[in-house]
Design a protein around this motif. Sequence first.
Motif, mmCIF file in Angstrom:
data_model
loop_
_atom_site.group_PDB
_atom_site.id
_atom_site.type_symbol
_atom_site.label_atom_id
_atom_site.label_comp_id
_atom_site.label_asym_id
_atom_site.label_seq_id
_atom_site.Cartn_x
_atom_site.Cartn_y
_atom_site.Cartn_z
ATOM 1 N N ALA A 43 0.763 -1.121 0.067
ATOM 2 C CA ALA A 43 0.052 -0.201 -0.271
ATOM 3 C C ALA A 43 0.764 1.155 0.091
ATOM 4 N N SER A 44 1.949 1.238 0.759
ATOM 5 C CA SER A 44 2.807 2.150 0.885
ATOM 6 C C SER A 44 3.474 2.713 -0.604
ATOM 7 N N ILE A 45 3.901 1.520 -1.346
ATOM 8 C CA ILE A 45 4.327 1.818 -2.814
ATOM 9 C C ILE A 45 3.606 2.201 -3.469
ATOM 10 N N GLN A 46 2.114 1.833 -3.508
ATOM 11 C CA GLN A 46 0.891 2.206 -4.245
ATOM 12 C C GLN A 46 0.828 3.632 -4.271
ATOM 13 N N LEU A 52 3.458 10.189 -6.552
ATOM 14 C CA LEU A 52 4.615 10.982 -7.712
ATOM 15 C C LEU A 52 3.901 11.118 -9.140
ATOM 16 N N THR A 53 3.097 10.302 -9.550
ATOM 17 C CA THR A 53 2.662 10.416 -10.896
ATOM 18 C C THR A 53 1.648 11.765 -10.851
ATOM 19 N N MET A 57 1.923 14.988 -13.336
ATOM 20 C CA MET A 57 0.819 15.248 -14.123
ATOM 21 C C MET A 57 0.076 16.624 -13.845
ATOM 22 N N LEU A 58 -0.023 17.003 -12.543
ATOM 23 C CA LEU A 58 -0.790 18.206 -12.326
ATOM 24 C C LEU A 58 -0.110 19.372 -12.117
#
Length: 226
Positions: A43-46, A52-53, A57-58
Motif C-alpha cells: 500500500a505504501s508503494i502504491q 509521484l504521478t 501530471m498536475l
Amino acid sequence: MNENLFASFAAPTMMGLPIVILIVLFPSILFPSPDRLINNRLASIQQWLIQLTSKQMLSIHNHKGQAWALMLMSLILFIGSTNLLGLLPHSFTPTTQLSMNLGMAIPLWAGTVITGFRYKTKTSLAHFLPQGTPLPLIPMLVIIETISLFIQPMALAVRLTANITAGHLLIHLIGGATLALMDISTTTAFITFIILILLTILEFAVALIQAYVFTLLVSLYLHDNT
C-alpha cells in the motif's frame, strides 16, 4: 492447427452471458482503500507511485485543472492495471476493444472541450483561427482546425487499441513459432523463446507507458482548456 489470431480479442462469455463488466471491475480490487494507521509495504508503494504521478501530471494545471486529479489518477490506474492483467495467459484485455477506448476517450475529451468553452470562450474559439491568417484561407483553416479537434478522441482510442493489440499479436505469433520450432530445431526454438521473453518484458513496459500517454494527453487537453 488453424487458429484464429483474433480469437483472444473476442468478448468472453459465461453460460451465454457477457462477463466484460466483471473483467472491467476486477482491477478495482487491486487498489483497496487503506484502513490501517500504518500501511503495509504494498500500500505504501502504491501511494508513493500515485503521489509521484499526480505531482508530475498536475504541476502544469491551475486550480480548475487540479479538480480533475481524482479522475486522471483513476484513469491511469484503471488502464495500467487492465493492460497488465491482459498479459496473463488466457486472459482478456478490455483495452484491445476500440469501442471501450472510445467510450473512455470521447467523454473525457468532451468534458475538456466543454470546460474550455465555459471558462475560456474567447481563447477556445481563437484556436479555430490562428492570428494573422490571410483572409482567403480563413474558411479552410476553420474547417481544418475543426476536423483536428474532433479527431483528438479518435487518436486517443486508436493509439491505445493499436499498441496493445499489436503487442498481443506479436506475443501470440512468436509463442506459436517457438512451439512449432521445438520439433525442428531446438537451438532456433531456444533463440525464439529468448525473443519471446524479451518481448514480454517490453509489453509490460508498453502497458504502463500507454496508460501514462493516454492520461497525459487528456491532461494536456484539459490544460489547453482551463
